[in-house]
Design a protein around this motif. Structure first.
Motif, PDB file in Angstrom:
ATOM      1  N   LYS A 117       0.928  -1.162  -0.161  1.00 64.92           N
ATOM      2  CA  LYS A 117      -0.014   0.052   0.032  1.00 64.92           C
ATOM      3  C   LYS A 117       0.764   1.040  -0.074  1.00 64.92           C
ATOM      4  CE  LYS A 117      -3.534   2.372   2.713  1.00 64.92           C
ATOM      5  NZ  LYS A 117      -4.318   2.147   4.146  1.00 64.92           N
ATOM      6  N   PHE A 118       0.294   2.327  -0.658  1.00 69.71           N
ATOM      7  CA  PHE A 118       1.237   3.533  -0.557  1.00 69.71           C
ATOM      8  C   PHE A 118       0.420   4.647  -1.213  1.00 69.71           C
ATOM      9  CE2 PHE A 118       1.447   1.351  -4.872  1.00 69.71           C
ATOM     10  CZ  PHE A 118       1.280   2.167  -5.806  1.00 69.71           C
ATOM     11  N   LYS A 119       1.016   5.743  -1.132  1.00 70.06           N
ATOM     12  CA  LYS A 119       0.182   7.037  -1.446  1.00 70.06           C
ATOM     13  C   LYS A 119       0.941   7.757  -2.576  1.00 70.06           C
ATOM     14  CE  LYS A 119      -0.704   9.941   1.915  1.00 70.06           C
ATOM     15  NZ  LYS A 119      -0.378  10.800   3.051  1.00 70.06           N
ATOM     16  N   LYS A 120      -0.042   7.993  -3.596  1.00 73.75           N
ATOM     17  CA  LYS A 120       0.529   8.424  -4.803  1.00 73.75           C
ATOM     18  C   LYS A 120      -0.155   9.901  -5.050  1.00 73.75           C
ATOM     19  CE  LYS A 120       0.548   7.658  -9.928  1.00 73.75           C
ATOM     20  NZ  LYS A 120       0.015   6.824 -11.129  1.00 73.75           N
ATOM     21  N   LEU A 121       0.987  10.951  -5.297  1.00 75.53           N
ATOM     22  CA  LEU A 121       0.608  12.429  -5.373  1.00 75.53           C
ATOM     23  C   LEU A 121       0.697  12.656  -6.839  1.00 75.53           C
ATOM     24  CD1 LEU A 121      -0.293  15.351  -4.391  1.00 75.53           C
ATOM     25  CD2 LEU A 121       2.294  15.430  -4.133  1.00 75.53           C
ATOM     26  N   THR A 122      -0.221  13.013  -7.743  1.00 71.78           N
ATOM     27  CA  THR A 122      -0.091  13.341  -9.217  1.00 71.78           C
ATOM     28  C   THR A 122      -0.326  14.716  -9.463  1.00 71.78           C
ATOM     29  OG1 THR A 122      -1.082  11.132  -9.696  1.00 71.78           O
ATOM     30  CG2 THR A 122      -0.922  12.826 -11.564  1.00 71.78           C
ATOM     31  N   ARG A 123       0.704  15.363 -10.180  1.00 76.74           N
ATOM     32  CA  ARG A 123       0.448  16.598 -10.420  1.00 76.74           C
ATOM     33  C   ARG A 123       0.426  16.670 -11.988  1.00 76.74           C
ATOM     34  NH1 ARG A 123       4.897  17.672  -6.696  1.00 76.74           N
ATOM     35  NH2 ARG A 123       4.085  18.223  -4.836  1.00 76.74           N
ATOM     36  N   ILE A 124      -0.623  17.337 -12.823  1.00 78.98           N
ATOM     37  CA  ILE A 124      -0.685  17.297 -14.355  1.00 78.98           C
ATOM     38  C   ILE A 124      -0.414  18.826 -14.549  1.00 78.98           C
ATOM     39  CG2 ILE A 124      -2.164  17.044 -16.134  1.00 78.98           C
ATOM     40  CD1 ILE A 124      -1.872  14.585 -14.589  1.00 78.98           C
TER      41      ILE A 124
END
Length: 242
Positions: free
Chosen positions: A50-57
């Protein structure tokens, strides 16, 4: 799955030839890469991750278009399960595959549109494909082709493997550092564009070498970077082993 046994068996068969074949080269490269990504633990022992994913477009002119954060969860044993969860406008969204069926819940509402669920299942599969490299390259659903050394735009050299995804033959390319064996980039072919996803840094806190930061670039037909399209930051890895 014990990845070392099929690797040893395949390499022993391919080793009967005096001249290294492309098949032998790709298997040797994957074996080297698996060793490079197993810092102190083995992927074959992973039960859940399990992990956290931060996405910047980012837009073509460099402006931030959007930013979102997801929790990504996978269960590998006894069978594959995947889950994406996030909040948008104070509403909880959960896309989940339980090993046989896909579901999606938005707040109190259950979404049952088959086309929508199929698209969310594709998102889960894509997230796992990126996470599980290089181990998943031994999956029998993929056809691998060794393409040898490739010079990147910045001048560095990588070893390239083309991956055909199933009978529809969608393609991607995996690029490996020729010295360490680590996966350093992916090239993806979408319907209307090409992307190059570079791994900028790695996380070794779980005992495995996993991505920490990646940058995704739109590229032209010859692989030249056009502009930065997205940034991904992975954190809070939680891995359980058998």
């Amino acid at each position: 799955m014990n990845y070392r046994l099929p690797l040893i068996f395949a390499l022993s068969l391919l080793g009967l030839s005096c001249t290294p074949s492309p098949e032998k080269q790709v298997m040797e490269l994957i074996a080297k890469s698996i060793d490079a990504h197993q810092f102190s633990k083995n992927w074959e022992d992973v039960a859940t991750i399990k992990f956290k994913k931060l996405t910047r477009i980012v837009s073509e002119n460099g402006a931030l278009e959007s930013e979102s954060e997801q929790w990504v969860e996978f269960r590998l044993k006894p069978y594959f399960e995947g889950k994406l969860s996030w909040q948008k406008d104070s509403v909880q969204h959960i896309a989940s595959f339980n090993g046989s069926r896909m579901s999606y819940q938005m707040g109190e509402n259950v979404i049952q549109n088959e086309g929508f669920l199929k698209a969310k299942r594709a998102e889960i599969d894509a997230a796992f494909f990126v996470l599980a490299q290089p181990w998943n390259l031994l999956d029998e659903n993929y056809t691998l082709s060794y393409e040898g050394a490739k010079t990147m735009e910045e001048g560095g050299t990588v070893e390239a493997v083309r991956v055909a995804h199933g009978p529809n033959s969608d393609f991607s390319w995996i690029y490996f550092d020729p010295n360490s064996g680590r996966v350093v980039a992916n090239q993806l072919q979408a319907k209307d564009h090409k992307s190059l996803i570079e791994t900028v840094s790695c996380d070794e806190s779980s005992g495995l070498v996993l991505a920490k930061e990646q940058k995704s670039y739109r590229i032209d037909e010859v692989g030249k970077k056009l502009f930065l399209r997205a940034e991904y930051v992975y954190s809070d890895y939680q891995v359980t082993f058998e």
